[in-house]
Design an enzyme around this catalytic site. Structure first.
Site, PDB file in Angstrom:
ATOM      1  N   SER A 261       0.793  -1.228   0.000  1.00 16.24           N
ATOM      2  CA  SER A 261       0.000   0.000   0.000  1.00 16.24           C
ATOM      3  C   SER A 261       0.823   1.275   0.000  1.00 16.24           C
ATOM      4  O   SER A 261       0.342   2.311  -0.447  1.00 16.24           O
ATOM      5  CB  SER A 261      -0.947   0.005   1.203  1.00 16.24           C
ATOM      6  OG  SER A 261      -0.223  -0.117   2.407  1.00 16.24           O
TER       7      SER A 261
ATOM      8  N   HIS B 293      -5.310  -2.987  -2.851  1.00 15.68           N
ATOM      9  CA  HIS B 293      -4.848  -2.067  -3.907  1.00 15.68           C
ATOM     10  C   HIS B 293      -4.652  -2.781  -5.246  1.00 15.68           C
ATOM     11  O   HIS B 293      -4.121  -2.196  -6.183  1.00 15.68           O
ATOM     12  CB  HIS B 293      -3.534  -1.399  -3.481  1.00 15.68           C
ATOM     13  CG  HIS B 293      -3.701  -0.603  -2.239  1.00 15.68           C
ATOM     14  ND1 HIS B 293      -4.217   0.675  -2.234  1.00 15.68           N
ATOM     15  CD2 HIS B 293      -3.475  -0.919  -0.937  1.00 15.68           C
ATOM     16  CE1 HIS B 293      -4.278   1.124  -0.991  1.00 15.68           C
ATOM     17  NE2 HIS B 293      -3.839   0.169  -0.192  1.00 15.68           N
TER      18      HIS B 293
ATOM     19  N   LYS C 124     -11.914   1.109  -2.086  1.00 18.56           N
ATOM     20  CA  LYS C 124     -10.891   1.746  -2.921  1.00 18.56           C
ATOM     21  C   LYS C 124     -11.381   1.741  -4.384  1.00 18.56           C
ATOM     22  O   LYS C 124     -12.233   2.527  -4.726  1.00 18.56           O
ATOM     23  CB  LYS C 124      -9.551   1.064  -2.702  1.00 18.56           C
ATOM     24  CG  LYS C 124      -9.138   1.145  -1.201  1.00 18.56           C
ATOM     25  CD  LYS C 124      -7.737   0.696  -0.955  1.00 18.56           C
ATOM     26  CE  LYS C 124      -7.433   0.475   0.527  1.00 18.56           C
ATOM     27  NZ  LYS C 124      -7.499   1.670   1.371  1.00 18.56           N
TER      28      LYS C 124
HETATM   29  C1  LIG Z   1      -3.501  -3.117   2.143  1.00 21.02           C
HETATM   30  C2  LIG Z   1      -4.712  -2.640   2.872  1.00 21.02           C
HETATM   31  N1  LIG Z   1      -5.479  -3.525   3.508  1.00 21.02           N
HETATM   32  C3  LIG Z   1      -6.587  -3.147   4.163  1.00 21.02           C
HETATM   33  C4  LIG Z   1      -6.968  -1.834   4.223  1.00 21.02           C
HETATM   34  C5  LIG Z   1      -8.163  -1.455   5.011  1.00 21.02           C
HETATM   35  O1  LIG Z   1      -9.303  -1.416   4.203  1.00 21.02           O
HETATM   36  P1  LIG Z   1     -10.538  -0.520   4.637  1.00 21.02           P
HETATM   37  O2  LIG Z   1     -10.188   0.882   4.303  1.00 21.02           O
HETATM   38  O3  LIG Z   1     -11.682  -1.076   3.869  1.00 21.02           O
HETATM   39  O4  LIG Z   1     -10.698  -0.719   6.124  1.00 21.02           O
HETATM   40  C6  LIG Z   1      -6.218  -0.879   3.542  1.00 21.02           C
HETATM   41  C7  LIG Z   1      -6.659   0.532   3.474  1.00 21.02           C
HETATM   42  O5  LIG Z   1      -6.453   1.403   4.168  1.00 21.02           O
HETATM   43  C8  LIG Z   1      -5.042  -1.275   2.888  1.00 21.02           C
HETATM   44  O6  LIG Z   1      -4.257  -0.373   2.291  1.00 21.02           O
END
Ligand SMILES: Cc1ncc(COP(=O)(O)O)c(C=O)c1O
Length: 398
Positions: free
Chosen positions: A176, A204, A235
């Protein structure tokens, strides 16, 4: 007891104090931020679907038909048609037998990891995995072996040490904060060899990689083979919520044991309906993914032409590492003054000493505005003494 005022002061002294900025109007490639028109270069709405008329319309219609909220957890009385339909659609899209919705990606990762590993077992986690994975490892009470980023030898060594206690390997599909892609074929081979499960977080990767935006697991030819694929609806799918794809037995197990599923209200029907509409748009317009890939390449090239290193980024996430927190935020504010918004990212989101501007492109950006943004960032970085002058040979056409 921690003194809140002292702790806040400490955060300010370290350049780590955060504050909220305000977007007026809808999400999009250009937004009004705190009253100023800016080019938005730090949204995860990669395909521009959060404000797509069909997606918004589906949310509005679902609110009228099904109501604003689900009123209870799925296992009590909150399980509704939009949830069931979306689960079937996502499972099909990802090439899995079954899918289970969660309230968010954070809840999915914490709940799934804690359900699949416990005391006496070992979870293997890449050192650059997202905070929600780190927290899931902590909640699981399993031992966590953090392997060096993408280092398969280190992981293999840890697996050998763990022997039969090895329960789960977990990795972001696309990292990320760095935008590089996990070596999924090798991770799967190690999981097979050591008899443990592999879980991949496609937060992502969905909408950005693989055939029709099906993600990094599909891109690696591993759909249905990787034991668990987690993804967010927040996203590229422009909504809110998340899912876990697996075989039927595993989702049945998660439904019974993942505490963030069992003890949390079902996702709001409008959010599920919006994600469903976003999936339909994605499936009917796969060219959005191609545009995203092309835009990412444009930004990487344009930043490189300014002498700015973008690390190992291969995707729509393009980091420009500065190092310390204070100059990172100075660069962020300097480019914001010129209408380019990329939030500075500091510890604990990234490791100490690797603060950065994390650019994310959208399929709806125009090529010229990405190139102009890179020029603004390049000259601001030079003014602040952050970057060297552009290499003589570099050009946008390169
Ligand atoms: C790699 C990754 N996993 C999980 C999440 C969490 O997802 P959510 O925003 O739906 O809680 C994010 C986002 O912030 C992320 O970048």
């Amino acid at each position: 007891m921690t003194e809140i005022a002292d702790r806040l002061e400490e955060l300010r002294d370290q350049g780590l104090h955060r504050r909220l900025r305000l977007i007026e109007g809808r999400q999009g490639p250009r937004v009004t931020l705190d009253g100023r028109a800016v080019l938005l270069l730090c949204s995860n709405d990669y395909l521009g679907l959060a404000a797509h008329p069909r997606v918004r319309g589906a949310a509005a219609e679902a609110a009228m038909r099904w109501g604003a909220g689900a009123g209870a957890s799925r296992l009590i009385s909150g399980n509704m048609q939009p949830h069931r339909r979306l689960e079937r659609r996502i499972a099909g899209f990802k090439g899995y037998e079954s899918a289970l919705l969660f309230g968010s990606g954070y809840l999915a990762n914490t709940g799934v990891i804690a359900a699949l590993a416990g005391r006496g077992e070992v979870v293997f986690s890449d050192e650059l995995n997202h905070a929600s994975i780190i927290d899931g490892c902590r909640l699981s009470r399993a031992e966590t072996f953090v392997y060096r980023h993408g280092d398969l030898d280190h992981l293999a060594w840890g697996l050998r040490q763990a022997g039969k206690r090895a329960a789960l390997i977990v990795s972001d599909g696309v990292f990320s904060m760095d935008g590089d892609i996990a070596p999924l074929v090798d991770l799967q081979a190690l999981a097979n060899q050591h008899g443990c499960r592999l879980m991949v977080d496609e937060a992502h990767a969905t909408g950005a990689l693989g055939p029709g935006g099906r993600g990094s697991v599909a891109a690696a030819g591993l759909s249905g083979e990787v034991d668990l694929v987690i993804g967010t609806l927040g996203k590229a799918l422009g909504s809110y919520g998340a899912y876990a794809c697996a075989d039927q037995e595993t989702t049945d197990y998660l439904l019974n044991t993942a505490r963030s599923f069992v003890f949390s209200t079902a996702p709001p029907p409008p959010a599920a309906a919006a994600a469903m509409a976003a999936l339909e748009v994605l499936e009917s317009q796969p060219e959005r993914v191609d545009k995203l890939v092309a835009n990412a390449a444009t930004l990487r090239r344009a930043l490189a032409a300014e002498g700015l290193a973008v690390g190992d980024s291969e995707t729509q996430i393009v980091p420009v590492e500065v190092g310390a927190a204070a100059p990172t935020m100075a660069l962020c504010e300097r480019v914001l003054e010129q209408g380019v918004f990329a939030q500075g990212i500091r510890p604990p989101t990234v490791p100490e000493g690797s603060s950065r501007l994390r650019f994310t492109v959208m399929s709806t950006h125009r090529r010229e505005e990405l190139e102009r943004a890179a020029r603004i960032v390049g000259s601001a970085a030079r003014e602040l003494g952050i970057a060297a002058a552009p290499p003589a040979a570099a050009s946008l056409a390169a």
